[in-house]
Design an enzyme around this catalytic site. Structure first.
Site, mmCIF file in Angstrom:
data_model
loop_
_atom_site.group_PDB
_atom_site.id
_atom_site.type_symbol
_atom_site.label_atom_id
_atom_site.label_comp_id
_atom_site.label_asym_id
_atom_site.label_seq_id
_atom_site.Cartn_x
_atom_site.Cartn_y
_atom_site.Cartn_z
ATOM 1 C CG ASP A 119 -1.852 8.870 -6.219
ATOM 2 O OD1 ASP A 119 -1.173 8.782 -5.186
ATOM 3 O OD2 ASP A 119 -1.739 9.801 -7.036
ATOM 4 N N GLY A 138 3.194 7.465 -0.999
ATOM 5 C CA GLY A 138 2.582 6.927 0.215
ATOM 6 C C GLY A 138 1.642 5.782 -0.079
ATOM 7 C CG HIS A 139 2.175 2.068 -0.336
ATOM 8 N ND1 HIS A 139 3.226 1.179 -0.280
ATOM 9 C CD2 HIS A 139 2.151 2.537 -1.601
ATOM 10 C CE1 HIS A 139 3.815 1.117 -1.461
ATOM 11 N NE2 HIS A 139 3.174 1.936 -2.271
ATOM 12 C CE LYS A 182 2.394 2.314 -6.040
ATOM 13 N NZ LYS A 182 1.550 3.399 -6.589
ATOM 14 C CG HIS A 191 -11.027 2.753 -6.404
ATOM 15 N ND1 HIS A 191 -11.776 3.517 -5.539
ATOM 16 C CD2 HIS A 191 -9.742 2.867 -5.996
ATOM 17 C CE1 HIS A 191 -10.979 4.090 -4.655
ATOM 18 N NE2 HIS A 191 -9.739 3.699 -4.903
ATOM 19 C CD GLN A 193 7.390 7.739 -6.596
ATOM 20 O OE1 GLN A 193 8.204 6.845 -6.791
ATOM 21 N NE2 GLN A 193 7.461 8.511 -5.551
#
Length: 431
Positions: free
Chosen positions: A13, A40-41, A16, A338, A228
């Site tokens: 998470d 998930g992306h 990516k 971030h 992952q």
């Protein structure tokens, strides 16, 4: 020709998808190599957000091909839903999406097994997404698996018949032990359902290993998408609280057949991380902030799972873990996301080492007992800067941000190649 790899550096998470989307602009082939629809992306494209679980993010770049490699395990229903989602948005799929004939297929009994085994673990649960990933990989290694190429030939029906009693017998035993009221599938229903999937997916199934190596011979750019992250790797992660595959560099090679990666010195391996850290599921997490600060980071960073919607555990960045990820993967550059999120906090911390048995060390071990005994050693940084989303040069960032980035590079010995400065697709600095 260049080969670029995008990997998660912590517990997943990390964002990516954003880096993959950027690098896909210059790639002829974008290939997903590991995992399944347990990962998930999220890609923001124009005014729309796409949550992708199986199809490579490169599908949004019209000039590129999107390949699903042999290391991916596939739930056909999920894949077809993604294809239809993109079609409905006007994204061209036909002639651009290809699925490895060697990729293993998830069946309903895998998903039921996942749920029952997790219930059986009780207090020692793994935190699985219950998508059937672990069980299908058990079958792969146990040689009970069924692959995408088997859907083409129709031999999957014979193989289902051969293993059906074994599968249903095991599920029946688990159901009795856990006392969960789960309906078990019927063989003919599954065969009929997968006949429809096989017919739909037939045009997309191909020898992707040949396609990739042919692209290498033609000096085409290739982007390998990881799923992952390093600390969830079945071999190198925080076992047993890991995924069932190898989302590290070795898994990229075995999940694509791209042997050129092992001999080509110009491969770029980007380790994606956040300016803080997060984790979903169970297991040790040395820098976790299970407090007001962790809650604030979660809210500011919108830390909820793409696949499950689960709130993520949040904390500070962990340098010993990052150094470990760099060594295991051969990371050549960090992609840090971030930065804007930590900029909204007055002060943040950076874990530079661990205290263990009275000794300060930067040694990381994914061993659960080792991590439980580690106490983080922190350095503190002033943040509290304003909007940075429009900044395109690292030197134009606020001084507090530059100091933090420089310290990460100094401690890990790896340069920062990309800096995420906001949620939008273009909110990024290329260093």
């Amino acid at each position: 020709m260049s080969i670029s790899v995008v990997l998660g550096s912590f517990y997943g998470d990390e964002g990516k998808g954003k880096i993959i989307d950027l690098l896909a602009q210059d790639s002829y082939i974008a290939v997903r190599a590991t995992g399944g629809n347990n990962a998930g992306h999220t890609i923001k494209y124009g005014n729309k957000k796409f949550s992708i679980h199986l199809i490579p993010s490169g599908i949004l770049v019209e000039s590129s091909l999107a390949l699903i490699g042999n290391g991916v395990v596939i739930n056909p229903k999920v894949l077809i839903n993604e294809i239809e989602m993109f079609r409905n948005e006007g994204v061209k799929i036909d002639g651009r999406l290809f699925i490895s004939e060697n990729a293993h297929v998830i069946f309903p009994y895998h998903i039921i097994q996942d749920k029952l085994e997790e219930a059986y673990r009780g207090a020692r649960k793994i935190g699985t997404t219950a998508r059937g990933i672990g069980p299908v990989l058990q079958d792969k290694v146990g040689r009970f698996g069924i692959r995408m190429g088997d859907l083409l030939s129709g031999i999957y029906k014979q193989r289902l018949e051969e293993i059906w009693d074994l599968k249903i017998g095991y599920l029946s035993t688990l159901r009795k032990l856990t006392r969960l009221d789960i309906e078990l599938p019927r063989l003919q229903d599954v065969i009929a359902e997968y006949e429809e999937y096989a017919l739909y997916l037939k045009p997309y199934i191909a020898n992707t290993t040949y396609m990739l190596n042919e692209a290498v011979e033609q000096n085409k750019n290739i982007l390998c998408e990881g799923a992952q992250a390093t600390l969830l790797d079945i071999d190198f992660g925080n076992y047993p609280f890991v995924t069932s595959s190898n989302p590290t560099t070795g898994g990229i090679i075995s999940g694509t057949g791209l042997g050129e990666m092992a001999s080509n010195g110009s491969v770029n391996i980007y380790g994606v991380l956040k300016a803080y850290s997060s984790r979903v599921g169970e297991g040790s997490y040395v820098t976790e902030q299970d407090n007001e600060i962790g809650d604030k980071i979660r809210d500011l960073g919108h830390e909820y799972g793409t696949t499950t919607g689960r709130p993520r555990r949040c904390g500070w960045l962990d340098i010993p873990a990052l150094k470990y990820a760099a060594r295991v993967n051969g990371i050549t550059g960090w992609a840090l996301n971030h930065l804007d999120t930590v900029g909204k906090l007055k002060k943040i911390r950076l874990c530079i080492a661990y205290q263990r048995d009275g000794i300060i060390t930067d040694e990381f071990s994914a061993n659960e007992t080792y991590l439980q005994d580690c106490i983080p050693v922190y350095e503190e940084f002033e943040m509290n800067f304003g909007d940075i989303s429009n900044i395109k040069k690292r030197e134009d960032l606020p001084e507090n941000a530059r100091k933090y980035l420089a310290r990460i590079e100094e401690l890990t010995g790896v340069p920062i190649a990309f800096i995420g400065t906001g949620a939008d697709r273009d909110d990024i600095i290329i260093c």
